[in-house]
Design an enzyme around this catalytic site. Structure first.
Site, PDB file in Angstrom:
ATOM      1  N   HIS A  79       9.393   1.162  -7.141  1.00 50.53           N
ATOM      2  CA  HIS A  79       8.190   0.788  -6.988  1.00 50.53           C
ATOM      3  C   HIS A  79       7.226   1.533  -7.363  1.00 50.53           C
ATOM      4  CE1 HIS A  79      10.544  -0.908  -3.245  1.00 50.53           C
ATOM      5  NE2 HIS A  79       9.601  -1.005  -3.377  1.00 50.53           N
ATOM      6  N   HIS A  80       5.492   1.014  -7.606  1.00 55.24           N
ATOM      7  CA  HIS A  80       4.809   1.896  -7.841  1.00 55.24           C
ATOM      8  C   HIS A  80       4.429   3.810  -6.991  1.00 55.24           C
ATOM      9  CE1 HIS A  80       3.214   1.118  -4.336  1.00 55.24           C
ATOM     10  NE2 HIS A  80       3.850   0.582  -4.002  1.00 55.24           N
ATOM     11  N   THR A  95      -6.924  -4.379   4.100  1.00 62.59           N
ATOM     12  CA  THR A  95      -7.393  -3.667   2.867  1.00 62.59           C
ATOM     13  C   THR A  95      -6.502  -3.062   1.604  1.00 62.59           C
ATOM     14  OG1 THR A  95      -7.687  -1.501   2.965  1.00 62.59           O
ATOM     15  CG2 THR A  95      -9.869  -3.202   3.375  1.00 62.59           C
ATOM     16  N   ARG A 122      -2.792  -3.271  -0.437  1.00 61.56           N
ATOM     17  CA  ARG A 122      -2.053  -3.789  -1.311  1.00 61.56           C
ATOM     18  C   ARG A 122      -1.444  -5.314  -1.054  1.00 61.56           C
ATOM     19  NH1 ARG A 122      -0.571   0.880  -4.236  1.00 61.56           N
ATOM     20  NH2 ARG A 122      -0.480   2.362  -1.614  1.00 61.56           N
ATOM     21  N   LYS A 151       3.705   4.137  -2.972  1.00 62.50           N
ATOM     22  CA  LYS A 151       4.499   3.796  -2.302  1.00 62.50           C
ATOM     23  C   LYS A 151       5.103   5.382  -1.797  1.00 62.50           C
ATOM     24  CE  LYS A 151       8.760   1.309  -0.282  1.00 62.50           C
ATOM     25  NZ  LYS A 151       7.634   0.779   0.370  1.00 62.50           N
ATOM     26  N   PHE A 209       9.726  -9.748   2.663  1.00 63.94           N
ATOM     27  CA  PHE A 209       9.118 -11.466   2.387  1.00 63.94           C
ATOM     28  C   PHE A 209       9.740 -12.383   1.683  1.00 63.94           C
ATOM     29  CE2 PHE A 209       7.143  -9.452   6.657  1.00 63.94           C
ATOM     30  CZ  PHE A 209       7.603  -9.923   7.987  1.00 63.94           C
ATOM     31  N   GLY A 213       4.972  -6.337   8.568  1.00 63.75           N
ATOM     32  CA  GLY A 213       5.818  -5.454   6.516  1.00 63.75           C
ATOM     33  C   GLY A 213       6.212  -4.250   6.712  1.00 63.75           C
ATOM     34  N   THR A 214       4.816  -3.451   8.097  1.00 63.44           N
ATOM     35  CA  THR A 214       5.647  -1.736   7.115  1.00 63.44           C
ATOM     36  C   THR A 214       6.831  -1.845   7.423  1.00 63.44           C
ATOM     37  OG1 THR A 214       3.225  -2.075   8.335  1.00 63.44           O
ATOM     38  CG2 THR A 214       4.610   0.177   8.263  1.00 63.44           C
ATOM     39  N   GLY A 225      12.140   0.325   2.417  1.00 63.06           N
ATOM     40  CA  GLY A 225      12.617  -0.584   3.561  1.00 63.06           C
ATOM     41  C   GLY A 225      14.041  -1.864   3.462  1.00 63.06           C
ATOM     42  N   THR A 226      13.312  -2.010   1.993  1.00 61.58           N
ATOM     43  CA  THR A 226      14.804  -2.675   1.351  1.00 61.58           C
ATOM     44  C   THR A 226      16.011  -2.728   0.521  1.00 61.58           C
ATOM     45  OG1 THR A 226      12.488  -4.263   0.256  1.00 61.58           O
ATOM     46  CG2 THR A 226      14.993  -5.221  -0.176  1.00 61.58           C
TER      47      THR A 226
END
Ligand SMILES: NC(=O)c1ccc[n+]([C@@H]2O[C@H](COP(=O)([O-])OP(=O)(O)OC[C@H]3O[C@@H](n4cnc5c(N)ncnc54)[C@H](OP(=O)(O)O)[C@@H]3O)[C@@H](O)[C@H]2O)c1
Length: 244
Positions: free
Chosen positions: A137-138, A9, A11, A141, A108, A81-82, A147-148
């Site tokens: 970021h939005h 559910t 984003r 977050k 990713f 992806g977390t 993480g990137t």
């Protein structure tokens, strides 16, 4: 392939559901509060044991660690992806990777993997230049820096052959040291994710920027990873292996 999606559910998880469905995979969308379109996350052990061939997880670190523990018991490969894990949580994911294949990536997007290579080339070519990293970021977050951004900082350290002192934002009265790398975080609006690396020397500036314009780019990479991971042996895998 039967893909279970934790965080369906959310984003990003929502985009994973759409991407996997468009590719013709059977999707098991999971939520703690399921509607007609989702299954109950509380049933994860049975769903992984009896139905799913792979789990894709875009939730929160504590939940992902628990999902990886369950996946290790059921023998289900897991794509993570977390972001925002602490060291103890990363150790727990390593424990799970002894039992099942795990592929975790802080980003990713294929463009970010290319950014990492270009950043390395830039830092190696300009060893005396100051380096500053800025990510945006939005406003929803949670973890900061992203993480990137942490992955980019690790790449810079590796290219320099030394760990730079990470200075998070700046205030007060002092001159920048050459051993520093500045790290700047912005949270605003609906920005999907932007990472900028600035290399600055005397009278010139090189700026390298990646901007995600849709979360579908993360979902596409995560589904690529799931397709690649599903038949692997237990262990930890990297997104660069999928791309190569
Ligand atoms: N690696 C990448 O390329 C990449 C790209 C984008 C985002 N991310 C990361 O992916 C994660 C999710 O980001 P997002 O923006 O999609 O977040 P989000 O919109 O807040 O969605 C997170 C989802 O996780 C579920 N969730 C939250 N707390 C949970 C818990 N305690 N137990 C189980 N499920 C829980 C929720 O689903 P229910 O409430 O329905 O259960 C929610 O929909 C973040 O760590 C983010 O940094 C990674």
């Amino acid at each position: 392939m039967r893909v279970a999606v934790a965080g369906a559910t959310g984003r990003t998880g929502g985009e994973v559901v759409a991407e996997a469905d468009e590719r013709g995979h059977a999707v098991l969308a999971l939520s703690r509060e399921p509607t007609d379109e989702q299954r109950d996350l509380a049933d994860l052990p049975a769903i992984l044991r009896d139905e799913a061939s792979v789990l894709v997880d875009f939730t929160v670190p504590g939940a992902t660690v628990e999902h990886a523990r369950i996946a290790a018991e059921t023998g289900t490969p897991i794509v993570i992806g977390t972001t925002g894990f602490d060291d103890a949580q990363l150790d727990a994911l390593d424990d799970a990777a002894a039992e099942v294949p795990i592929l975790r990536a802080s980003n990713f997007a294929k463009g970010v993997q290319a950014l990492l290579r270009v950043v390395r080339a830039g830092v190696e070519a300009l060893p005396e230049y100051d380096v500053e990293v800025t990510e945006t970021h939005h406003h929803g977050k949670r973890d900061a820096p992203s993480g990137t951004a942490t992955t980019v900082l690790d790449e810079i350290d590796s290219a320099r052959g030394d760990a730079l002192d990470r200075v998070y934002g700046r205030e007060g009265n002092h001159v920048r040291e050459q051993s520093e790398v500045g790290v700047h975080v912005r949270r605003a609006g609906t920005v999907r994710g932007e990472h900028e690396v600035m290399l600055a020397g005397d009278d010139e500036v090189l700026t390298l920027t990646h901007r995600a314009e849709s979360r579908r780019v993360f979902a596409a990479g995560a589904v690529d990873a799931a397709e690649w991971l599903v038949d692997r042996d237990p262990g930890r895998y990297d997104f660069t292996e999928v791309l190569s």
